[in-house]
Design an enzyme around this catalytic site. Sequence first.
Site, PDB file in Angstrom:
ATOM      1  N   HIS A 204       3.103  16.592   3.344  1.00 25.19           N
ATOM      2  CA  HIS A 204       3.382  15.528   2.368  1.00 25.19           C
ATOM      3  C   HIS A 204       2.021  15.114   1.813  1.00 25.19           C
ATOM      4  CE1 HIS A 204       5.251  12.232   0.407  1.00 25.19           C
ATOM      5  NE2 HIS A 204       4.775  11.291   1.191  1.00 25.19           N
TER       6      HIS A 204
ATOM      7  N   THR B 132       5.151   6.363   8.108  1.00 24.72           N
ATOM      8  CA  THR B 132       3.732   6.033   7.979  1.00 24.72           C
ATOM      9  C   THR B 132       2.915   7.288   7.641  1.00 24.72           C
ATOM     10  OG1 THR B 132       4.105   4.384   9.706  1.00 24.72           O
ATOM     11  CG2 THR B 132       1.814   4.882   9.177  1.00 24.72           C
TER      12      THR B 132
ATOM     13  N   ARG C 197      11.340  12.988  -6.567  1.00 25.78           N
ATOM     14  CA  ARG C 197      10.408  12.919  -7.711  1.00 25.78           C
ATOM     15  C   ARG C 197      10.565  14.151  -8.594  1.00 25.78           C
ATOM     16  NH1 ARG C 197       5.925  10.036  -3.913  1.00 25.78           N
ATOM     17  NH2 ARG C 197       6.603   7.926  -4.445  1.00 25.78           N
TER      18      ARG C 197
ATOM     19  N   ARG D 159      -3.499  10.159   0.968  1.00 23.91           N
ATOM     20  CA  ARG D 159      -2.759   9.774   2.184  1.00 23.91           C
ATOM     21  C   ARG D 159      -3.610  10.046   3.420  1.00 23.91           C
ATOM     22  NH1 ARG D 159       1.318  12.430  -1.044  1.00 23.91           N
ATOM     23  NH2 ARG D 159       2.833  10.908  -1.780  1.00 23.91           N
TER      24      ARG D 159
ATOM     25  N   ASP E  65       8.148  -6.610  13.122  1.00 21.03           N
ATOM     26  CA  ASP E  65       6.814  -6.515  12.517  1.00 21.03           C
ATOM     27  C   ASP E  65       5.851  -7.368  13.316  1.00 21.03           C
ATOM     28  OD1 ASP E  65       5.863  -5.640   9.381  1.00 21.03           O
ATOM     29  OD2 ASP E  65       4.540  -7.037  10.448  1.00 21.03           O
TER      30      ASP E  65
HETATM   31  N1  APR Z   1       2.911  -3.462  14.537  1.00 17.82           N
HETATM   32  C1  APR Z   1       3.951  -3.773  13.743  1.00 17.82           C
HETATM   33  N2  APR Z   1       3.859  -3.825  12.405  1.00 17.82           N
HETATM   34  C2  APR Z   1       2.675  -3.545  11.849  1.00 17.82           C
HETATM   35  C3  APR Z   1       1.548  -3.196  12.629  1.00 17.82           C
HETATM   36  C4  APR Z   1       1.698  -3.168  14.050  1.00 17.82           C
HETATM   37  N3  APR Z   1       0.687  -2.828  14.852  1.00 17.82           N
HETATM   38  N4  APR Z   1       0.514  -2.970  11.784  1.00 17.82           N
HETATM   39  C5  APR Z   1       0.968  -3.164  10.535  1.00 17.82           C
HETATM   40  N5  APR Z   1       2.273  -3.525  10.565  1.00 17.82           N
HETATM   41  C6  APR Z   1       3.149  -3.881   9.457  1.00 17.82           C
HETATM   42  C7  APR Z   1       2.479  -4.830   8.476  1.00 17.82           C
HETATM   43  O1  APR Z   1       2.474  -6.178   8.979  1.00 17.82           O
HETATM   44  C8  APR Z   1       3.326  -4.657   7.239  1.00 17.82           C
HETATM   45  O2  APR Z   1       4.363  -5.617   7.167  1.00 17.82           O
HETATM   46  O3  APR Z   1       3.471  -2.753   8.656  1.00 17.82           O
HETATM   47  C9  APR Z   1       3.928  -3.255   7.413  1.00 17.82           C
HETATM   48  C10 APR Z   1       3.498  -2.276   6.336  1.00 17.82           C
HETATM   49  O4  APR Z   1       4.014  -2.723   5.141  1.00 17.82           O
HETATM   50  P1  APR Z   1       3.242  -2.577   3.748  1.00 17.82           P
HETATM   51  O5  APR Z   1       1.820  -2.966   3.917  1.00 17.82           O
HETATM   52  O6  APR Z   1       4.056  -3.267   2.719  1.00 17.82           O
HETATM   53  O7  APR Z   1       3.245  -0.989   3.510  1.00 17.82           O
HETATM   54  P2  APR Z   1       4.441  -0.099   2.936  1.00 17.82           P
HETATM   55  O8  APR Z   1       4.306   0.033   1.462  1.00 17.82           O
HETATM   56  O9  APR Z   1       5.735  -0.558   3.489  1.00 17.82           O
HETATM   57  O10 APR Z   1       4.041   1.329   3.553  1.00 17.82           O
HETATM   58  C11 APR Z   1       4.063   1.543   4.939  1.00 17.82           C
HETATM   59  O11 APR Z   1       4.662   3.838   4.694  1.00 17.82           O
HETATM   60  O12 APR Z   1       4.789   5.072   2.749  1.00 17.82           O
HETATM   61  C12 APR Z   1       4.019   4.794   3.866  1.00 17.82           C
HETATM   62  O13 APR Z   1       1.728   5.163   3.160  1.00 17.82           O
HETATM   63  C13 APR Z   1       2.681   4.195   3.493  1.00 17.82           C
HETATM   64  O14 APR Z   1       1.710   4.285   5.671  1.00 17.82           O
HETATM   65  C14 APR Z   1       2.328   3.428   4.726  1.00 17.82           C
HETATM   66  C15 APR Z   1       3.698   2.982   5.261  1.00 17.82           C
END
Ligand code: APR
Length: 311
Positions: free
Chosen positions: A174, A118, A150, A87, A32
């Site tokens: 989706h 994503t 779901r 989305r 991350d």
């Molecule tokens: N490089 C690496 N990690 C990143 C970057 C990047 N450039 N940008 C964002 N992140 C990380 C964030 O730091 C965060 O930890 O992506 C993670 C996303 O986690 P959450 O905000 O908790 O989102 P989450 O609920 O896991 O959903 C992620 O999946 O279901 C889809 O619509 C949702 O697009 C979203 C994705």
Amino acid sequence: MRKVGIVGAGQVGATLAQRVAESALAHVALVDVQEGMARGKALDIAQSLAFLSSPAEVEGGGDYSLLEGSSVVVVTAGFPRKPGMSRDDLIARNAEVVRDVVKRACDAAPRAVLVMVTNPLDAMSWLAWRVSGFERHRVLGMAGTLDCARFQYYAGRALGVPPSEIRCMIMGSHGDSMVVLPGYSQAGGIPLQRLLPREELDELAARARDGGAEIVSLLGSGSAFYAPSAAVFRLLKAMMEDEDSILPASVLLEGEMGIEGIFMGVPVVLGEGGWKRVVELDLDPEEREALTRSAEHIRGQIERLKENLRF
Ligand code: APR
């Protein structure tokens, strides 16, 4: 034991890491942009295995070299929805993230299968395929398994049976234009159309379609992650154990179902090395029209991506 790489150690990524490690499906590398957070969560999950009989190793951090040797890389990096957002509203912000992380992930794990999570899922999966240069069988998006979970939940409740008794198929994007196919859904082998009236089936389909938004508004911040991570886990298991199971996934179509050049949810045979073939279905005219609408919606998003990212 093989390795699963996960980019994005947020809600979906970390919960998936936990599922993979606890079930000993594979070692896990969690990457991350928030390096300490990824390291911390990996350590926490690894230490939890003291109470489970899993020999999985879990590592985390900001360095993409952690992904080296991964059989599959799952991309969850990006921004989740806020209440009231669709989305599709995420497209511009998440395209930048996906372009960057997929490039780095593919450099580190050039032989991996890429699984995209994503959103907006179909457009981000297309972008990942384009950036990776991977052949199409090694790139897929997770959507249909979640939408089916779901639907299975609501259908199971309507029939008083567990969700695992229900099988179903959902195609298309989706998003709001997903196409639920009651004719291909069953409970214990019995077609659902024989067990429930049409109006009730339509209601179940609508609840499955709106299931993600319902959770977003209940949570207040962030989007669903338990069911999404379970749905990715189902795809990973099919690939790691070379199941050749028929599961829905978003893949690049090259004429299958009469559609070309976009990623869209269809049933595929999933096993070692990615998806092997699309299982083409006969649709009635109404379903065919809905699928065409869904495909056009995705095509519009991909065209916008091409313009904005100058592909
Ligand atoms: N490089 C690496 N990690 C990143 C970057 C990047 N450039 N940008 C964002 N992140 C990380 C964030 O730091 C965060 O930890 O992506 C993670 C996303 O986690 P959450 O905000 O908790 O989102 P989450 O609920 O896991 O959903 C992620 O999946 O279901 C889809 O619509 C949702 O697009 C979203 C994705």
